[in-house]
Structures are given as C-alpha cells and as structure tokens.
Write an enzyme that holds these catalytic residues in place. Structure first.
Site, PDB file in Angstrom:
ATOM      1  N   HIS A 129       0.842  -1.200   0.000  1.00  0.00           N
ATOM      2  CA  HIS A 129       0.000   0.000   0.000  1.00  0.00           C
ATOM      3  C   HIS A 129       0.878   1.251   0.000  1.00  0.00           C
ATOM      4  O   HIS A 129       2.098   1.166   0.167  1.00  0.00           O
ATOM      5  CB  HIS A 129      -0.922   0.026   1.218  1.00  0.00           C
ATOM      6  CG  HIS A 129      -2.070  -0.925   1.130  1.00  0.00           C
ATOM      7  ND1 HIS A 129      -1.964  -2.252   1.497  1.00  0.00           N
ATOM      8  CD2 HIS A 129      -3.347  -0.759   0.697  1.00  0.00           C
ATOM      9  CE1 HIS A 129      -3.128  -2.859   1.304  1.00  0.00           C
ATOM     10  NE2 HIS A 129      -3.987  -1.976   0.821  1.00  0.00           N
ATOM     11  N   LYS A 133      -0.335   4.748   4.706  1.00  0.00           N
ATOM     12  CA  LYS A 133      -1.261   3.831   5.383  1.00  0.00           C
ATOM     13  C   LYS A 133      -0.764   3.532   6.790  1.00  0.00           C
ATOM     14  O   LYS A 133       0.416   3.229   6.996  1.00  0.00           O
ATOM     15  CB  LYS A 133      -1.402   2.534   4.576  1.00  0.00           C
ATOM     16  CG  LYS A 133      -2.446   1.576   5.147  1.00  0.00           C
ATOM     17  CD  LYS A 133      -2.685   0.404   4.212  1.00  0.00           C
ATOM     18  CE  LYS A 133      -3.660  -0.608   4.790  1.00  0.00           C
ATOM     19  NZ  LYS A 133      -4.989  -0.022   5.040  1.00  0.00           N
TER      20      LYS A 133
END
Length: 235
Positions: A129, A133
């Site tokens: 990600h 995040k």
C-alpha cells in the site's frame, strides 16, 4: 437512495461522494461543514463509514437511533470496537468488510479453494500500500489469511520474518510493504516442493472501493439486523 457519508473529506470519502453523486445526503468529516454525525438531522436511507475506526461508537449509536443500515468500510478496529459493531448488528443491518472490492472477495474465494487442493503447501501473503497507510498488515491481508485458515488446522500467522528459524508447516506468512502511492496490491502464494501458484489482485484506482461500498449499501437496504459481508454480496 440517500446516503450519509462519514469521512467525506478523506481520499476514500471523496471517491465515495463522487460515486454517490445526487444520492449523497450529507458528508460528515472533522474537516467538513458537518463535523459530527449527530449534527445531521435530514432524511437518509443509510450510512457509509470510511472515516477512522475509533469513530465507530458514535456512528453506530447514531445509526441505531435512526434505524439506518450501516456499511463499515474502515479497518484496524480494536476488539472493543469490533464488539460495538456486533452489538449494533443486533438492532440494524451492518455490512462489514475489510475490503470493499468485489475483486478481493473473488480472490478470497479462489484462494480458499486452491489451498484445499494443496493441503501441505506453504502459504505466503504479501500486501503493498501507499506510504501513508497506518495499519500493517492490511485488513485485507488478514481477511485473506483468515479465509485460508478455514481450510487448515492449528494455523499460525507469522508477520514478516526475522532471525534464524525454520519455517513451520502450519504457518501462513503475512508481509506488508509500504511505498509511494500504491492503491492496494494483495498476493497469495501457494507453494509445494514441485510447483507454485500465485494469485494476485491489484487495485488501479480507489474508485473500485467506492463502487463496492455503494453496492454494499444497495444490498443492505431492507435486510434484517445482522452482520453481512462480501461473501453474502457475491453469493
């Protein structure tokens, strides 16, 4: 339908608002005009939550008070927050998924079926990600691991690998990568001594999660109280 969107000013919230269009009843966000969900007194058919897991108590209480179905699309909930969701589901329909992508739901189904054919295979899950995040591993990686674990006994989740230790047969390795502006990538590797199967899902845009959340809400309307998941949606 008319939907209240919590977390409306975030990256995902903006995507959901765009997908909802005229079906957006109200956007709630600490940075928005409506800062608390209790401040909204208009008509609505449901709530989609893409805010922060710590806000679930306030959101669930409001949903119960208005008898509104609730789609919970946030991740990283504590055990206490998960208990709030379960309690709310006794009074209203709640759609709860670590990932709102229908493609991920299909990946879960395929991965579980594949593991069934290779009971002795090593299984590793790799997720990637963007570098902003907060939670690691992702809720989706844990969702995949839990689905696969249903096909095996005495499974042990191992988060990353460090030190000197031989891999145990019952392990499912889970690895998190954070870099750049990656929307979301999830890979399941099923490997024996003679062959390897790699199953992978890549999200090209956050819009897929927004579209999935809207479909989840449409699915939830008219349902009885309880917890519903992507399994129910794709069944």
């Amino acid at each position: 339908m008319k939907i209240i969107m919590t977390g409306a000013c975030g990256r995902m919230g903006k995507e959901v608002c765009a997908v909802l269009g005229e079906e957006l009843a109200c956007g709630v966000d600490a940075a928005g005009e409506v800062k608390k969900i209790d401040d909204y007194a208009g008509e609505a058919d449901g709530i989609i939550d893409f805010s922060f897991h710590g806000a679930i108590g306030e959101i669930a209480a409001y949903a119960i008070s208005r008898k509104l179905p609730l789609v919970v699309a946030t991740t990283g909930h504590t055990p206490e927050e998960l208990a709030v969701i379960q309690k709310a589901a006794k009074e209203i329909p709640v759609f709860f998924s670590a990932n709102m992508s229908i493609g991920i739901a299909v990946l879960c189904k395929i991965a579980r079926e594949a593991v069934r054919f290779f009971p002795d295979a090593d299984i590793e899950i790799i997720e990637a990600h963007h570098n902003r995040k907060l939670d690691a591993p992702s809720g989706t990686a844990l969702l995949l691991a839990k689905e696969i674990a249903e096909e095996r006994e005495n499974v042990q989740f191992v988060y990353g690998r460090v030190g000197q230790k031989v891999r145990e047969p019952n392990e499912i390795g889970i690895h998190a990568v954070r870099m750049g502006n990656v929307v979301g990538e999830h890979e399941v590797i099923i490997c024996t001594d003679s062959q390897k199967i790699t199953l992978k899902h890549e999200a090209a845009t956050r819009r897929i999660f927004a579209e999935g959340a809207k479909e989840a809400m449409a699915f939830l309307l008219g349902k009885a109280p309880g917890v519903y998941t992507m399994k129910d949606l794709i069944r």
